[in-house]
Design a protein around this motif. Structure first.
Motif, PDB file in Angstrom:
ATOM      1  N   UNK A 145      39.002  16.850  56.670  1.00  0.00           N
ATOM      2  CA  UNK A 145      39.782  17.327  55.447  1.00  0.00           C
ATOM      3  C   UNK A 145      39.054  18.447  54.556  1.00  0.00           C
ATOM      4  N   UNK A 146      37.802  17.706  54.168  1.00  0.00           N
ATOM      5  CA  UNK A 146      37.268  18.488  53.328  1.00  0.00           C
ATOM      6  C   UNK A 146      36.785  19.949  53.641  1.00  0.00           C
ATOM      7  N   UNK A 147      36.249  19.807  54.897  1.00  0.00           N
ATOM      8  CA  UNK A 147      35.759  21.275  55.597  1.00  0.00           C
ATOM      9  C   UNK A 147      37.049  22.115  55.713  1.00  0.00           C
ATOM     10  N   UNK A 148      38.366  21.510  56.007  1.00  0.00           N
ATOM     11  CA  UNK A 148      39.507  22.369  56.035  1.00  0.00           C
ATOM     12  C   UNK A 148      39.623  23.032  54.631  1.00  0.00           C
ATOM     13  N   UNK A 149      39.813  22.173  53.597  1.00  0.00           N
ATOM     14  CA  UNK A 149      40.031  22.721  52.214  1.00  0.00           C
ATOM     15  C   UNK A 149      38.963  23.735  51.927  1.00  0.00           C
ATOM     16  N   UNK A 150      37.726  23.533  52.126  1.00  0.00           N
ATOM     17  CA  UNK A 150      36.758  24.514  51.708  1.00  0.00           C
ATOM     18  C   UNK A 150      37.112  26.076  52.668  1.00  0.00           C
ATOM     19  N   UNK A 151      37.296  25.765  53.841  1.00  0.00           N
ATOM     20  CA  UNK A 151      37.336  27.206  54.871  1.00  0.00           C
ATOM     21  C   UNK A 151      38.611  27.665  54.150  1.00  0.00           C
ATOM     22  N   UNK A 152      39.638  27.171  54.047  1.00  0.00           N
ATOM     23  CA  UNK A 152      40.780  27.611  53.290  1.00  0.00           C
ATOM     24  C   UNK A 152      40.609  28.428  52.076  1.00  0.00           C
ATOM     25  N   UNK A 153      39.745  27.576  51.052  1.00  0.00           N
ATOM     26  CA  UNK A 153      39.438  28.257  49.915  1.00  0.00           C
ATOM     27  C   UNK A 153      38.696  29.672  49.921  1.00  0.00           C
ATOM     28  N   UNK A 154      37.854  29.608  50.860  1.00  0.00           N
ATOM     29  CA  UNK A 154      36.827  30.951  51.367  1.00  0.00           C
ATOM     30  C   UNK A 154      37.684  31.794  51.691  1.00  0.00           C
ATOM     31  N   UNK A 155      38.865  31.484  52.703  1.00  0.00           N
ATOM     32  CA  UNK A 155      39.704  32.652  53.327  1.00  0.00           C
ATOM     33  C   UNK A 155      40.536  33.134  52.105  1.00  0.00           C
ATOM     34  N   UNK A 156      41.061  32.307  50.837  1.00  0.00           N
ATOM     35  CA  UNK A 156      41.772  32.660  49.991  1.00  0.00           C
ATOM     36  C   UNK A 156      41.064  33.828  49.034  1.00  0.00           C
ATOM     37  N   UNK A 157      39.790  33.622  49.077  1.00  0.00           N
ATOM     38  CA  UNK A 157      38.950  34.484  47.899  1.00  0.00           C
ATOM     39  C   UNK A 157      38.980  35.896  48.952  1.00  0.00           C
ATOM     40  N   UNK A 158      38.808  35.765  50.083  1.00  0.00           N
ATOM     41  CA  UNK A 158      39.024  37.149  50.818  1.00  0.00           C
ATOM     42  C   UNK A 158      40.145  37.557  50.554  1.00  0.00           C
ATOM     43  N   UNK A 159      41.298  36.870  50.726  1.00  0.00           N
ATOM     44  CA  UNK A 159      42.764  37.478  50.731  1.00  0.00           C
ATOM     45  C   UNK A 159      42.997  38.033  49.368  1.00  0.00           C
ATOM     46  N   UNK A 160      42.565  37.309  48.374  1.00  0.00           N
ATOM     47  CA  UNK A 160      42.753  38.053  46.954  1.00  0.00           C
ATOM     48  C   UNK A 160      42.190  39.322  46.807  1.00  0.00           C
ATOM     49  N   UNK A 161      40.650  39.373  47.223  1.00  0.00           N
ATOM     50  CA  UNK A 161      40.114  40.357  47.239  1.00  0.00           C
ATOM     51  C   UNK A 161      40.776  41.600  47.867  1.00  0.00           C
ATOM     52  N   UNK A 162      41.218  41.313  48.959  1.00  0.00           N
ATOM     53  CA  UNK A 162      41.807  42.441  49.851  1.00  0.00           C
ATOM     54  C   UNK A 162      43.258  42.935  49.176  1.00  0.00           C
ATOM     55  N   UNK A 163      44.131  42.059  48.637  1.00  0.00           N
ATOM     56  CA  UNK A 163      45.016  42.078  47.922  1.00  0.00           C
ATOM     57  C   UNK A 163      44.756  43.113  46.748  1.00  0.00           C
ATOM     58  N   UNK A 164      44.019  42.618  45.673  1.00  0.00           N
ATOM     59  CA  UNK A 164      43.633  43.250  44.577  1.00  0.00           C
ATOM     60  C   UNK A 164      43.209  44.772  44.933  1.00  0.00           C
ATOM     61  N   UNK A 165      42.422  44.984  45.919  1.00  0.00           N
ATOM     62  CA  UNK A 165      42.004  46.474  46.360  1.00  0.00           C
ATOM     63  C   UNK A 165      42.951  47.063  46.836  1.00  0.00           C
ATOM     64  N   UNK A 166      43.710  46.686  47.945  1.00  0.00           N
ATOM     65  CA  UNK A 166      45.035  47.195  48.449  1.00  0.00           C
ATOM     66  C   UNK A 166      45.940  47.878  47.184  1.00  0.00           C
ATOM     67  N   UNK A 167      46.251  46.969  46.287  1.00  0.00           N
ATOM     68  CA  UNK A 167      47.170  47.324  45.157  1.00  0.00           C
ATOM     69  C   UNK A 167      46.483  48.389  44.217  1.00  0.00           C
ATOM     70  N   UNK A 168      45.339  48.286  43.717  1.00  0.00           N
ATOM     71  CA  UNK A 168      44.654  49.350  43.249  1.00  0.00           C
ATOM     72  C   UNK A 168      44.214  50.514  43.956  1.00  0.00           C
ATOM     73  N   UNK A 169      44.109  50.616  45.134  1.00  0.00           N
ATOM     74  CA  UNK A 169      44.003  51.986  45.748  1.00  0.00           C
ATOM     75  C   UNK A 169      45.410  52.703  45.691  1.00  0.00           C
ATOM     76  N   UNK A 170      46.251  51.979  45.933  1.00  0.00           N
ATOM     77  CA  UNK A 170      47.650  52.785  45.788  1.00  0.00           C
ATOM     78  C   UNK A 170      47.995  52.972  44.379  1.00  0.00           C
ATOM     79  N   UNK A 171      47.666  52.193  43.339  1.00  0.00           N
ATOM     80  CA  UNK A 171      47.881  52.490  42.037  1.00  0.00           C
ATOM     81  C   UNK A 171      47.094  53.177  41.192  1.00  0.00           C
ATOM     82  N   UNK A 172      45.869  53.190  41.459  1.00  0.00           N
ATOM     83  CA  UNK A 172      44.781  53.766  40.940  1.00  0.00           C
ATOM     84  C   UNK A 172      44.492  53.142  39.470  1.00  0.00           C
ATOM     85  N   UNK A 173      45.417  53.294  38.636  1.00  0.00           N
ATOM     86  CA  UNK A 173      45.367  52.572  37.299  1.00  0.00           C
ATOM     87  C   UNK A 173      46.267  51.391  36.894  1.00  0.00           C
TER      88      UNK A 173
END
Length: 744
Positions: free
Chosen positions: A664-692
């Motif tokens: 369980x602990x490992x699964x939760x850690x893995x998912x947390x790590x994936x979420x960090x990547x997903x949030x990063x990617x989402x922010x970059x995607x949004x900012x790339x299209x909106x600029x400001x």
């Protein structure tokens, strides 16, 4: 040749002749004995008018005849019609009126025929009102204007008598109300202003009186029955004698008095309101409630609100029940996870089935109730039980259904149906990514240890998940299922290779499952010191695999391997089914009688944790293949071990389990790590299209984008934004620290 001169008719004599015809017509209408008009009579009258209108001036009497036409009606109405109406009252007056109106229309029809020539030329040229209209206007101005108030009151009084259950002459009412419509000559304002407005006011007052008594005496279902019956009767009333345009206005009045005014009181009646109906599964009453309240403005809002509350509390009760059961089990020190959670998920599915049926049947599939159901389930489906998140519970539930010898014995149809329902529940869970990871871990175990009961079901649920959550969600899992099919083919060609190269045969039956790294959960690959017998196996397979493909590197994951060993004990020879780790440890005792903990650890090259689990399973658990000194239940670094040659068991073949690691602990850690990547990617995607973009805006769009897989935490998003700023993806605006710029 001589022209035949037509003899001029003067006004007096011509009118005298016409008058005879008109008197004859009135006598017929009054019911006196008169022979009917023959066609000759009719032609004579028509021709007289024609002649009088086509004589040369000053003998063209068109205008005079037009006036006399009107006077004929006025005279008849004043002398005959009005007196006969004024002496009658109530229903008798209504009957007389209907008769007089019918006669009047006949008279208009006949006279308009006699005077037809006027209509054709004189009236058309002068744009005067046509004969037909003149006739009807006479009746309106003389009869209708005087009597419409009395007529209206008489009709309304009859309607109220009918409401109280008396029999009335509906046909009579229909005929009277037709007069209000016909008098308008194509316009509805006489009907609406002189009759309908007062009738609606009376209706409201009538139902106001009724409702104020019923609401005190009746239960909610009884009250609704009455209300529905009243609405049905009013509708019926329209179809029998009111004008169809009255229906919406009439029903609106009744609904307002019976339902809108008392909505809250009705829905919240203590032992029979909406809560009670839901509690007691009163499906018919709930359907009626929906039918009635859907008709009044915003009437369904409180009903769906109560429905949502009810479902939420039922679901929350299930969670509490499961929590209590789990804490009782802890006290009993029995298996805490497992059956209880299965029961919980089953109950949640049943709850969903039940209330989805309510939404579809009682509430006619209305979006408001779908929304209420969804919001209710989102509340308690995300609560989790006894430290397990609902994502994990659902994944475990699926695992139990899909693995061999799971706790549920179901037919194929029942399995399909249950999987369908689980996927529906998944829609309410906010951490879908956590479910995916738990599911993948369990799927891997089913596939690798040949625990999966049925390939079709495995593929079927993946299809359902793909429809619900998109292709990205299931791509790795689909890869895993495909990998196994390929691995089987690979094993077949390895066996052929050994048959063709007898020298290569390692002397041990070897099955290898080759997997694609990206699809499967990450497993620790240790450099376990394999026993010599097994080293040969690994080399043989590596040689075979290199013929097939030059560029792939094989990583061996011994932690997933199994071995069948032959154990020669004093009593009998037995087959032991063990993991590769356990096998490696047992094989050490072929060359040594007695080994210490540290010797075993050094020879196998494993970590402390793994050695403890291993030795515990072989010396302290159900099957004691090794004897341990001192004979305690706990493994210590100072222990010594010997092969237990006296071991025996009634079975010839035994499986020695290695306790599973809590993933369980490992699964939760893995998912947390994936979420960090997903949030990063989402922010970059949004900012790339909106600029400001402002902070608030960015966070909202990010939550919106990621919401399909998980509910990102605002703090986490903030942290990722800070991180992206330090990595030079974004910068803060100099003037306004709440504004971000994208750095390409």
């Amino acid at each position: 040749m001589a022209i035949n001169e037509r003899k001029t008719i003067d006004l007096e004599q011509g009118w005298e002749f016409m008058q005879k015809g008109i008197t004859k017509l009135k006598n017929i209408l009054e019911g006196l004995q008169e022979p009917q008009f023959s066609s000759e009579d009719y032609m004579m009258l028509y021709t007289t008018i024609y002649n009088m209108c086509t004589q040369k001036p000053p003998h063209d009497y068109s205008q005079q005849l037009y006036d006399k036409y009107r006077e004929s009606f006025e005279e008849y109405i004043t002398s005959t019609v009005l007196p006969s109406l004024r002496e009658k009252h109530d229903e008798f007056m209504l009957r007389e009126l209907v008769k007089r109106w019918a006669n009047h229309k006949v008279m208009v029809r006949w006279l308009s025929r006699f005077f037809h020539y006027l209509d054709r030329y004189f009236i058309a040229r002068r744009s005067l009102p046509p004969l037909n209209e003149v006739g009807l206007t006479c009746f309106r101005d003389l009869v209708y204007q005087e009597l419409n108030g009395k007529v209206r009151d008489a009709v309304i009084s009859l309607i109220d008598q009918e409401r109280e259950g008396e029999q009335i002459d509906r046909a009579l009412l229909k005929n009277v109300l037709d007069i209000f419509v016909e008098i308008g000559m194509g316009q509805m304002h006489y009907y609406e202003n002189d009759f309908e407005a007062a009738m609606l006011k009376d209706t409201a007052a009538y139902y106001f009186r009724k409702a104020s008594n019923w609401i005190l005496d009746d239960s909610c279902p009884d009250y609704m029955l009455k209300a529905e019956e009243c609405l049905k009767r009013e509708k019926d009333r329209v179809s029998h004698y009111l004008h169809s345009s009255s229906e919406p206005k009439l029903l609106e009045k009744v609904q307002h008095e019976l339902l809108s005014v008392y909505a809250t009181q009705l829905l919240e009646k203590e032992h029979s309101g909406c809560h009670a109906l839901l509690r007691d599964d009163k499906v018919e009453d709930l359907s009626r409630m929906f039918r009635l309240f859907s008709k009044i403005p915003r009437g369904l809002d409180p009903v769906s609100g109560i429905f949502k509350q009810h479902v939420t509390s039922e679901g929350t009760a299930l969670v509490k029940q499961a929590e209590d059961a789990a804490s009782n089990k802890k006290a009993d020190k029995k298996d805490v996870v497992g059956l209880q959670e299965q029961v919980f998920v089953r109950k949640v599915i049943e709850l969903h089935d039940k209330y989805l049926a309510y939404v579809n049947d009682c509430f006619q599939n209305h979006t408001l109730f779908h929304k209420a159901l969804k919001e209710a389930f989102e509340v308690f489906c995300n609560k989790g039980v006894a430290g397990s998140s609902s994502a994990e519970l659902l994944a475990t539930f699926c695992d139990n259904i899909l693995k061999k010898g799971g706790s549920e014995k179901l037919s194929d149809e029942a399995i399909e149906e249950t999987l369908e329902k689980v996927v529906k529940l998944l829609a309410y869970i906010s951490d879908k990514d956590l479910f995916a990871e738990f599911y993948r871990k369990k799927l891997a175990r089913r596939l690798l240890f040949d625990k999966s009961a049925n390939d079709d079901h495995e593929r079927s649920i993946l299809t359902k998940l793909k429809q619900q959550c998109g292709g990205q969600f299931t791509s790795k899992m689909e890869g895993m299922v495909t990998d196994l099919t390929l691995a089987r083919e690979n094993q077949t060609s390895f066996e052929e290779y050994l048959n063709n190269n007898p020298n290569a045969n390692p002397g041990i039956d070897l099955t290898v499952t080759v997997l694609t790294t990206g699809f499967w959960p990450s497993y620790k690959s240790f450099d376990l010191n394999l026993p010599a017998e097994m080293v040969k196996c690994v080399e043989v397979f590596r040689e075979f695999y290199q013929i097939k493909t030059k560029h792939r590197k094989l990583t061996w994951i011994y932690s997933l391997g199994t071995c069948n060993l032959i154990g020669k004990f004093e009593q009998k020879i037995m087959e032991l089914i063990v993991t590769t780790y356990q096998a490696s440890a047992l094989l050490l005792f072929n060359s040594s009688d007695r080994l210490s903990y540290s010797e075993i650890m050094t020879q196998l090259n494993l970590t402390d944790d793994d050695v403890v689990r291993l030795l515990h399973s072989l010396s302290c658990a159900k099957y004691k293949i090794l004897n341990k000194e001192p004979n305690t239940k706990i493994i210590s670094p100072t222990d010594h071990f010997e092969f237990n040659s006296k071991f025996t068991d009634k079975m010839r073949r035994i499986k020695i389990p290695l306790p599973p690691v809590d993933e369980k602990k490992k699964v939760i850690e893995d998912v947390d790590k994936d979420r960090r990547y997903a949030i990063d990617a989402s922010i970059v995607r949004i900012m790339k299209s909106r600029k400001v973009l402002g902070h608030q805006q960015l966070v909202m769009e990010c939550v919106e984008q990621l919401g399909r897989m998980f509910k990102p935490d605002f703090k986490a998003i903030k942290k990722r934004i800070e991180d992206l700023i330090t990595r030079d993806y974004l910068e803060r605006d100099k003037e306004n620290p709440n504004l971000f710029r994208y750095l390409a």
